[in-house]
Write an enzyme that holds these catalytic residues in place. Structure first.
Site, PDB file in Angstrom:
ATOM      1  N   THR A  74       0.860  -1.185   0.000  1.00 46.34           N
ATOM      2  CA  THR A  74       0.000   0.000   0.000  1.00 46.34           C
ATOM      3  C   THR A  74       0.898   1.236   0.000  1.00 46.34           C
ATOM      4  O   THR A  74       1.645   1.455   0.952  1.00 46.34           O
ATOM      5  CB  THR A  74      -0.904  -0.016   1.246  1.00 46.34           C
ATOM      6  OG1 THR A  74      -1.666  -1.226   1.206  1.00 46.34           O
ATOM      7  CG2 THR A  74      -1.839   1.181   1.264  1.00 46.34           C
ATOM      8  N   GLY A 126      -7.755  -1.665  14.846  1.00 46.43           N
ATOM      9  CA  GLY A 126      -6.301  -1.797  14.981  1.00 46.43           C
ATOM     10  C   GLY A 126      -5.771  -2.486  13.741  1.00 46.43           C
ATOM     11  O   GLY A 126      -6.350  -2.348  12.667  1.00 46.43           O
ATOM     12  N   CYS A 144      -3.118  -2.187   8.948  1.00 48.27           N
ATOM     13  CA  CYS A 144      -3.507  -1.366   7.791  1.00 48.27           C
ATOM     14  C   CYS A 144      -4.275  -0.104   8.142  1.00 48.27           C
ATOM     15  O   CYS A 144      -3.816   0.992   7.833  1.00 48.27           O
ATOM     16  CB  CYS A 144      -4.304  -2.218   6.811  1.00 48.27           C
ATOM     17  SG  CYS A 144      -3.296  -3.493   6.051  1.00 48.27           S
ATOM     18  N   PHE A 160     -19.349  -3.929   8.461  1.00 42.74           N
ATOM     19  CA  PHE A 160     -18.533  -2.889   9.107  1.00 42.74           C
ATOM     20  C   PHE A 160     -19.349  -1.870   9.880  1.00 42.74           C
ATOM     21  O   PHE A 160     -19.038  -0.679   9.882  1.00 42.74           O
ATOM     22  CB  PHE A 160     -17.658  -2.172   8.054  1.00 42.74           C
ATOM     23  CG  PHE A 160     -16.307  -2.828   7.945  1.00 42.74           C
ATOM     24  CD1 PHE A 160     -16.150  -3.963   7.181  1.00 42.74           C
ATOM     25  CD2 PHE A 160     -15.222  -2.352   8.639  1.00 42.74           C
ATOM     26  CE1 PHE A 160     -14.940  -4.606   7.106  1.00 42.74           C
ATOM     27  CE2 PHE A 160     -13.995  -2.986   8.578  1.00 42.74           C
ATOM     28  CZ  PHE A 160     -13.856  -4.117   7.800  1.00 42.74           C
TER      29      PHE A 160
HETATM   30  N1  LIG Z   1      -1.405  -7.191   6.214  1.00 37.60           N
HETATM   31  C1  LIG Z   1      -2.480  -6.916   5.515  1.00 37.60           C
HETATM   32  O1  LIG Z   1      -3.592  -7.335   5.833  1.00 37.60           O
HETATM   33  C2  LIG Z   1      -2.379  -6.083   4.265  1.00 37.60           C
HETATM   34  C3  LIG Z   1      -3.457  -6.042   3.380  1.00 37.60           C
HETATM   35  C4  LIG Z   1      -3.346  -5.281   2.221  1.00 37.60           C
HETATM   36  C5  LIG Z   1      -2.183  -4.570   1.968  1.00 37.60           C
HETATM   37  N2  LIG Z   1      -1.154  -4.614   2.853  1.00 37.60           N
HETATM   38  C6  LIG Z   1       0.065  -3.876   2.527  1.00 37.60           C
HETATM   39  O2  LIG Z   1       1.031  -4.787   2.019  1.00 37.60           O
HETATM   40  C7  LIG Z   1       2.343  -4.394   2.427  1.00 37.60           C
HETATM   41  C8  LIG Z   1       3.006  -5.526   3.197  1.00 37.60           C
HETATM   42  O3  LIG Z   1       2.262  -5.746   4.377  1.00 37.60           O
HETATM   43  P1  LIG Z   1       2.495  -7.034   5.306  1.00 37.60           P
HETATM   44  O4  LIG Z   1       1.460  -6.997   6.354  1.00 37.60           O
HETATM   45  O5  LIG Z   1       2.649  -8.248   4.428  1.00 37.60           O
HETATM   46  O6  LIG Z   1       3.931  -6.668   5.922  1.00 37.60           O
HETATM   47  P2  LIG Z   1       4.899  -7.596   6.792  1.00 37.60           P
HETATM   48  O7  LIG Z   1       5.601  -6.694   7.702  1.00 37.60           O
HETATM   49  O8  LIG Z   1       4.154  -8.772   7.321  1.00 37.60           O
HETATM   50  O9  LIG Z   1       5.935  -8.171   5.700  1.00 37.60           O
HETATM   51  C9  LIG Z   1       6.861  -7.395   5.002  1.00 37.60           C
HETATM   52  C10 LIG Z   1       8.049  -8.274   4.641  1.00 37.60           C
HETATM   53  O10 LIG Z   1       8.927  -7.545   3.791  1.00 37.60           O
HETATM   54  C11 LIG Z   1      10.254  -7.956   4.100  1.00 37.60           C
HETATM   55  N3  LIG Z   1      11.207  -6.946   3.578  1.00 37.60           N
HETATM   56  C12 LIG Z   1      11.430  -5.678   4.030  1.00 37.60           C
HETATM   57  N4  LIG Z   1      12.359  -5.082   3.270  1.00 37.60           N
HETATM   58  C13 LIG Z   1      12.721  -5.971   2.308  1.00 37.60           C
HETATM   59  C14 LIG Z   1      13.619  -5.936   1.208  1.00 37.60           C
HETATM   60  N5  LIG Z   1      14.337  -4.844   0.937  1.00 37.60           N
HETATM   61  N6  LIG Z   1      13.725  -7.022   0.439  1.00 37.60           N
HETATM   62  C15 LIG Z   1      13.009  -8.147   0.695  1.00 37.60           C
HETATM   63  N7  LIG Z   1      12.142  -8.238   1.721  1.00 37.60           N
HETATM   64  C16 LIG Z   1      11.988  -7.164   2.510  1.00 37.60           C
HETATM   65  C17 LIG Z   1      10.245  -8.081   5.607  1.00 37.60           C
HETATM   66  O11 LIG Z   1      11.323  -8.875   6.076  1.00 37.60           O
HETATM   67  C18 LIG Z   1       8.876  -8.738   5.839  1.00 37.60           C
HETATM   68  O12 LIG Z   1       8.962 -10.157   5.839  1.00 37.60           O
HETATM   69  C19 LIG Z   1       2.159  -3.117   3.252  1.00 37.60           C
HETATM   70  O13 LIG Z   1       2.301  -2.006   2.407  1.00 37.60           O
HETATM   71  C20 LIG Z   1       0.712  -3.213   3.724  1.00 37.60           C
HETATM   72  O14 LIG Z   1       0.143  -1.957   3.972  1.00 37.60           O
HETATM   73  C21 LIG Z   1      -1.224  -5.369   3.982  1.00 37.60           C
END
Ligand SMILES: NC(=O)c1ccc[n+]([C@@H]2O[C@H](COP(=O)([O-])OP(=O)(O)OC[C@H]3O[C@@H](n4cnc5c(N)ncnc54)[C@H](O)[C@@H]3O)[C@@H](O)[C@H]2O)c1
Length: 436
Positions: A121, A258, A261, A250
């Site tokens: 995101t 919390g 996101c 919702f």
């Molecule tokens: N968690 C959700 O429900 C959700 C839903 C939709 C969108 N998003 C978006 O997706 C993105 C990821 O969210 P998430 O919850 O999966 O995050 P997360 O923290 O669970 O995972 C991120 C991963 O990226 C890795 N990482 C960081 N820098 C790196 C690099 N340079 N090279 C390779 N790996 C690297 C980290 O080690 C980690 O494993 C965010 O922008 C979030 O806003 C999350």
């Protein structure tokens, strides 16, 4: 197709596993060596229903691979998804450090024409920044795509496999046809792929989360008002949710939103507005209401226990920010627990899956109970924060005989107020008349 997914967190792991499931060869790359070593042994670092079998099956079939060599995964691929974290910076804006670090690696490593997909995101303008970064060293043509992810933790695999819609912001026909082909297996029931320009796709994700957060804060304010004027928010919720212009989803009041996101995305959108000289007044209020709501359960405990709160023991059921996940990022339970500890109360907590994560965050400041009933021993009150299914029909006799006082503060309105009164509980829920 040969696909690289960089960042193997909640999103990257689900995306990688689901794309492998439809026959693609996927390389999930992450800088976290421990995580990758575990995944190679099918050890899933998060709790997400259905993900373990998906990973095991596709890894065994050779379609899903895990590596810490990000550059190598890119060299092998036609499409790269950037799915790294975008945590809030000090001023609330999205920190793009990880995204741009990956962009640099892509530019240096690509060996053929590629589609570069921002799955994280990210604020409007990020794909353009990624493109600029890649083009500094790219030797081959590339195409940008913004493909925001709408999966919900706890139902992530199903959400990805059967999406309500797929949003694709593209800048070329090549990106459009490659992405349409990739997503075709997931939209066979006729759910739409919505193509748009890249900036609009980036904005769509923030607008979606901002709308959902707004509904939650709106209902929390309505609930708090219901308590003052003697109305019941559960009935109000049904009354308005049956209006097709509003819809039933919702609209549940609770202890505040919390997770990884909503809090950060609301902050980031507010920041984007300010940076562009605008002000999102509704959204700023949404955030303030939520910050206040996270203290609501504590205030109710204060009211129920009075001066005896100091030195009391409170059982907390539910630590994850919502059921079916072990994610505790910005979880309302953390606010409640900090409030209780600051007020001199003791906390005994239970959660079906997130206790290891809670221990990592809270250490020995809190007692962790093996079962939800164990948490009640010697406790003066029970606070319910997460609506796990197993808390919905508990043994009330056992709760009453184990608690030192029959006080329950229910942040999720799980039980009928009349029944709780009949059973002799001092029962306080959210927004239900007479239950302030
Ligand atoms: N968690 C959700 O429900 C959700 C839903 C939709 C969108 N998003 C978006 O997706 C993105 C990821 O969210 P998430 O919850 O999966 O995050 P997360 O923290 O669970 O995972 C991120 C991963 O990226 C890795 N990482 C960081 N820098 C790196 C690099 N340079 N090279 C390779 N790996 C690297 C980290 O080690 C980690 O494993 C965010 O922008 C979030 O806003 C999350």
């Amino acid at each position: 197709m040969q696909i690289s997914v960089v960042g193997t967190g909640y999103v990257g792991l689900v995306v990688g596993a689901c794309l492998a499931e439809t026959g693609n060869t996927v390389w999930c790359a992450d800088v976290d060596q421990k995580k990758i070593d575990g995944l190679k042994q099918n050890v899933i670092p998060i709790y997400e229903p259905g993900l373990d079998s998906l990973v095991e099956r596709n890894q065994k079939a050779g379609r899903l691979n895990f590596t810490t060599d990000v550059a190598d995964s890119i060299r092998r691929s036609d499409v790269v998804f950037i799915a790294v974290g975008t945590p809030p910076d000090e001023d609330g804006s999205a920190d793009l450090r990880h995204v741009l670090a990956v962009a640099e690696t892509i530019g240096k490593s690509m060996k053929r024409e590629m589609v570069i997909v921002t799955k994280s995101t990210v604020p409007v303008g990020t794909a353009a920044k990624v493109a600029e970064c890649v083009s500094r060293s790219a030797q081959h043509p590339f195409h940008m795509c913004s493909n925001p992810e709408f999966l919900k933790e706890g139902a992530a695999v199903d959400d990805f496999m059967y999406p309500d819609r797929v949003v694709l912001g593209v800048d070329s026909d090549h990106a459009r046809s490659v992405m349409a082909e990739l997503y075709a297996p997931f939209v066979r029931t006729g759910k739409p792929i919505i193509f748009m320009d890249i900036a609009s796709a980036e904005m769509t994700k923030y607008a979606a989360n901002a709308m959902l957060a707004t509904r939650i804060s709106f209902m929390n304010e309505v609930a708090n008002l219901c308590e003052r004027v003697g109305a019941n928010v559960d009935l109000v919720r049904k009354g308005i949710g049956s209006d097709s212009r509003i819809g039933p989803a919702f609209l549940f009041p609770g202890p505040g939103y919390g997770g990884s996101c909503f809090p950060k995305d609301v902050k980031a959108l507010v920041r984007t507005a300010r940076d562009s000289g605008a002000c999102l007044r509704v959204l700023e209020a949404v955030e303030t209401v939520n910050d206040d709501q996270k203290h609501r359960l504590f205030q109710k405990l204060q009211q129920a226990l009075g001066s005896e709160l100091r030195g009391s023991k409170v059982a907390v059921w539910g630590l994850a920010f919502k059921p079916n996940t072990d994610d505790m990022r910005e979880a309302p339970a953390l606010t409640l627990i900090e409030d209780l500890l600051n007020a001199g109360a003791e906390v005994a907590a239970h959660d079906p899956v997130s206790m290891p994560e809670a221990k990592r965050r809270l250490g020995d400041r809190v007692t962790f109970a093996e079962t939800n009933y164990d948490a009640l021993t010697g406790a003066d009150a029970l606070a319910i924060v997460t609506d796990w299914n197993e808390y919905r029909h508990p043994d009330f006799g056992r709760i009453k005989s184990t608690l030192r006082r029959p006080v329950i503060i229910d942040g999720r309105n799980l039980y009928a107020t009349a029944k709780m009164a009949e059973l002799g509980f001092k029962y306080h829920s959210i927004g239900r008349s007479g239950a302030a």
